[in-house]
Motif scaffolding. Sequence first.
Motif, PDB file in Angstrom:
ATOM      1  N   MET A   1       0.834  -1.182   0.000  1.00 17.13           N
ATOM      2  CA  MET A   1       0.000   0.000   0.000  1.00 17.13           C
ATOM      3  C   MET A   1       0.880   1.247   0.000  1.00 17.13           C
ATOM      4  O   MET A   1       1.959   1.260   0.576  1.00 17.13           O
ATOM      5  CB  MET A   1      -0.901   0.018   1.240  1.00 17.13           C
ATOM      6  N   ILE A   2       0.399   2.306  -0.622  1.00 17.26           N
ATOM      7  CA  ILE A   2       1.144   3.551  -0.670  1.00 17.26           C
ATOM      8  C   ILE A   2       0.931   4.314   0.635  1.00 17.26           C
ATOM      9  O   ILE A   2      -0.189   4.491   1.088  1.00 17.26           O
ATOM     10  CB  ILE A   2       0.703   4.409  -1.874  1.00 17.26           C
ATOM     11  N   LEU A 157      -3.568 -14.126   1.196  1.00 14.41           N
ATOM     12  CA  LEU A 157      -4.211 -13.730  -0.063  1.00 14.41           C
ATOM     13  C   LEU A 157      -3.737 -14.633  -1.194  1.00 14.41           C
ATOM     14  O   LEU A 157      -2.537 -14.829  -1.379  1.00 14.41           O
ATOM     15  CB  LEU A 157      -3.881 -12.266  -0.375  1.00 14.41           C
ATOM     16  N   ARG A 158      -4.692 -15.175  -1.943  1.00 18.39           N
ATOM     17  CA  ARG A 158      -4.380 -16.062  -3.066  1.00 18.39           C
ATOM     18  C   ARG A 158      -5.203 -15.661  -4.287  1.00 18.39           C
ATOM     19  O   ARG A 158      -6.394 -15.407  -4.178  1.00 18.39           O
ATOM     20  CB  ARG A 158      -4.684 -17.519  -2.721  1.00 18.39           C
ATOM     21  N   GLY A 159      -4.553 -15.652  -5.449  1.00 19.88           N
ATOM     22  CA  GLY A 159      -5.278 -15.451  -6.687  1.00 19.88           C
ATOM     23  C   GLY A 159      -5.862 -16.768  -7.166  1.00 19.88           C
ATOM     24  O   GLY A 159      -5.284 -17.831  -6.927  1.00 19.88           O
ATOM     25  N   GLU A 160      -6.983 -16.724  -7.831  1.00 19.72           N
ATOM     26  CA  GLU A 160      -7.624 -17.957  -8.302  1.00 19.72           C
ATOM     27  C   GLU A 160      -6.892 -18.571  -9.495  1.00 19.72           C
ATOM     28  O   GLU A 160      -6.831 -19.789  -9.629  1.00 19.72           O
ATOM     29  CB  GLU A 160      -9.077 -17.663  -8.687  1.00 19.72           C
ATOM     30  N   LYS A 161      -6.334 -17.729 -10.361  1.00 23.18           N
ATOM     31  CA  LYS A 161      -5.677 -18.250 -11.555  1.00 23.18           C
ATOM     32  C   LYS A 161      -4.210 -17.856 -11.651  1.00 23.18           C
ATOM     33  O   LYS A 161      -3.464 -18.438 -12.420  1.00 23.18           O
ATOM     34  CB  LYS A 161      -6.414 -17.768 -12.809  1.00 23.18           C
ATOM     35  N   ALA A 162      -3.801 -16.833 -10.894  1.00 22.88           N
ATOM     36  CA  ALA A 162      -2.412 -16.365 -10.952  1.00 22.88           C
ATOM     37  C   ALA A 162      -2.105 -15.606  -9.670  1.00 22.88           C
ATOM     38  O   ALA A 162      -2.997 -15.355  -8.858  1.00 22.88           O
ATOM     39  CB  ALA A 162      -2.204 -15.459 -12.175  1.00 22.88           C
ATOM     40  N   GLU A 163      -0.828 -15.274  -9.500  1.00 21.49           N
ATOM     41  CA  GLU A 163      -0.450 -14.462  -8.351  1.00 21.49           C
ATOM     42  C   GLU A 163      -1.197 -13.132  -8.402  1.00 21.49           C
ATOM     43  O   GLU A 163      -1.392 -12.556  -9.473  1.00 21.49           O
ATOM     44  CB  GLU A 163       1.056 -14.200  -8.362  1.00 21.49           C
ATOM     45  N   THR A 164      -1.622 -12.677  -7.236  1.00 23.89           N
ATOM     46  CA  THR A 164      -2.346 -11.416  -7.198  1.00 23.89           C
ATOM     47  C   THR A 164      -1.728 -10.488  -6.169  1.00 23.89           C
ATOM     48  O   THR A 164      -1.062 -10.933  -5.231  1.00 23.89           O
ATOM     49  CB  THR A 164      -3.840 -11.642  -6.891  1.00 23.89           C
ATOM     50  N   ASP A 165      -1.934  -9.212  -6.351  1.00 22.37           N
ATOM     51  CA  ASP A 165      -1.368  -8.179  -5.485  1.00 22.37           C
ATOM     52  C   ASP A 165      -2.517  -7.431  -4.826  1.00 22.37           C
ATOM     53  O   ASP A 165      -3.491  -7.063  -5.490  1.00 22.37           O
ATOM     54  CB  ASP A 165      -0.507  -7.234  -6.324  1.00 22.37           C
ATOM     55  N   ALA A 166      -2.415  -7.182  -3.520  1.00 24.54           N
ATOM     56  CA  ALA A 166      -3.518  -6.554  -2.795  1.00 24.54           C
ATOM     57  C   ALA A 166      -3.825  -5.161  -3.323  1.00 24.54           C
ATOM     58  O   ALA A 166      -4.991  -4.778  -3.441  1.00 24.54           O
ATOM     59  CB  ALA A 166      -3.188  -6.492  -1.299  1.00 24.54           C
ATOM     60  N   ALA A 199     -10.067 -14.032  -6.291  1.00 28.01           N
ATOM     61  CA  ALA A 199      -9.064 -14.221  -5.243  1.00 28.01           C
ATOM     62  C   ALA A 199      -9.768 -14.684  -3.976  1.00 28.01           C
ATOM     63  O   ALA A 199     -11.001 -14.643  -3.878  1.00 28.01           O
ATOM     64  CB  ALA A 199      -8.305 -12.924  -4.987  1.00 28.01           C
ATOM     65  N   SER A 200      -8.977 -15.134  -3.016  1.00 30.04           N
ATOM     66  CA  SER A 200      -9.525 -15.493  -1.711  1.00 30.04           C
ATOM     67  C   SER A 200      -8.520 -15.100  -0.638  1.00 30.04           C
ATOM     68  O   SER A 200      -7.320 -14.943  -0.903  1.00 30.04           O
ATOM     69  CB  SER A 200      -9.842 -16.988  -1.634  1.00 30.04           C
TER      70      SER A 200
END
Length: 217
Positions: A1-2, A157-166, A199-200
């Motif tokens: 986060m900024i 935090l998990r992406g459903e199909k790929a890595e994800t960023d909050a 995501a989850s």
Amino acid sequence: MIRVLPALDCRDHWIDLCRREHPYCFVETPETLVDFQTSYLQLTLLDGGVLDGREAIKYSLGSRLSLEPAWALIRACHWKLATLLDGLEQLDFSGNVRDNSLLGVHTDLTVRKFFAKDSHIRSPSRLGLLDPLIAAPAIWSGNALARLLANDQFRELRGEKAETDATALLLQILEQPSEWLGLERGSRLYLLCRRQPRASLVPDYRLPEPRLKRVSR
């Protein structure tokens, strides 16, 4: 986060920002995104509740060889971001500005003015409306999901199909909050966009650390 700072108006504020691993931040007053590049300082004006960063005016100042010309300008403005922006807004940007008499700090200084290209940039006041949650809401609306992410009230935090960023996920939700909803299954919360899982995560309702207060001069 900024990171969000209340102000940027003394030497200690600027030094502290520049020493950080990622030297950029939002400033609440005046509402600005401040970003130190290798030899340039970039300032994005966000006053007025900007919802789309492409509406925001952006300044880039410095030189190809060193950040020192930008620092000289900051010092000449008595370390006050508001004074620096007031001076920039008075310049004639019919072309690149070099060693303008209003600046008068370094012959290698170049100042450019243009529109920002990132549609996801928003005013700090818009982000500040996202108060932390104290418990699970009755309905996991897009706004509730944004509040959870904005205040770092989650883990795993998990992406459903790929890595994800909050941060990227939060900006997507802010773009179209009505398209998002959350669905709880066991300990995990699934984030759906147009009813498709993206995501989850596991919610964590501990309150975030208090925001930094203004540093006394």
